[in-house]
Scaffold this active site. Structure first.
Site, short mmCIF file in Angstrom:
data_model
loop_
_atom_site.label_atom_id
_atom_site.label_comp_id
_atom_site.label_asym_id
_atom_site.label_seq_id
_atom_site.Cartn_x
_atom_site.Cartn_y
_atom_site.Cartn_z
CB SER A 163 -0.93 0.01 1.20
OG SER A 163 -0.22 0.22 2.40
CE LYS A 208 -2.62 1.42 5.04
NZ LYS A 208 -2.51 0.75 3.78
#
Length: 143
Positions: free
Chosen positions: A1, A45
């Site tokens: 991601s 993230k």
């Protein structure tokens, strides 16, 4: 991601002490780790929204409180989408997204999109990437 910022099989070096002894709110753009109860694992993230921010999406771009977010770190810009048009980040929470916007299970898609600040485990400082299958090789300073 987080491709290509952080290759999938890279080693991350982070700073945990700040979050272990205090309850600081990270800065927008910081790369952090946190425990996701929903997914049952630690996620990495980028912090996009801070407490009190209104996050919207238009034309493939992210807007914070009505202003377009400049995201030089993205491998491809203008492709960010969300099924929900607006997110209002509550106090004590942050909103996170992966740099690989089409391949990231992040705040846009989680049933609980706002990450409590006290769930943050660390702030990433550097990444080490080796191997021929990586998007880049070597050591990169992140933080």
């Amino acid at each position: 991601s987080m491709e290509t910022t952080l290759p999938t099989r890279s080693v991350l070096l982070g700073w945990h002490l700040t979050y272990a002894v205090a309850d600081p709110v990270p800065e927008r753009g910081d790369i952090i780790t946190f425990w996701s109860d929903e997914l049952g694992k630690v996620l990495v993230k980028r912090v996009i929204g801070l407490p009190g921010d209104a996050i919207t999406f238009e034309g493939g771009f992210v807007y914070i409180n009505g202003e377009k977010l400049e995201e030089e770190y993205l491998p491809v810009s203008g492709i960010t989408t969300s099924e929900k048009e607006r997110f209002d980040v509550p106090e004590g929470c942050i909103f996170v997204m992966g740099d690989n916007r089409t391949g990231s299970n992040d705040s846009r898609f989680l049933s609980q999109p706002y990450i409590p600040v006290d769930a943050i485990q660390g702030h990433m400082l550097a990444a080490v990437s080796i191997g021929s299958q990586q998007s880049w090789q070597g050591v990169r300073w992140i933080g």
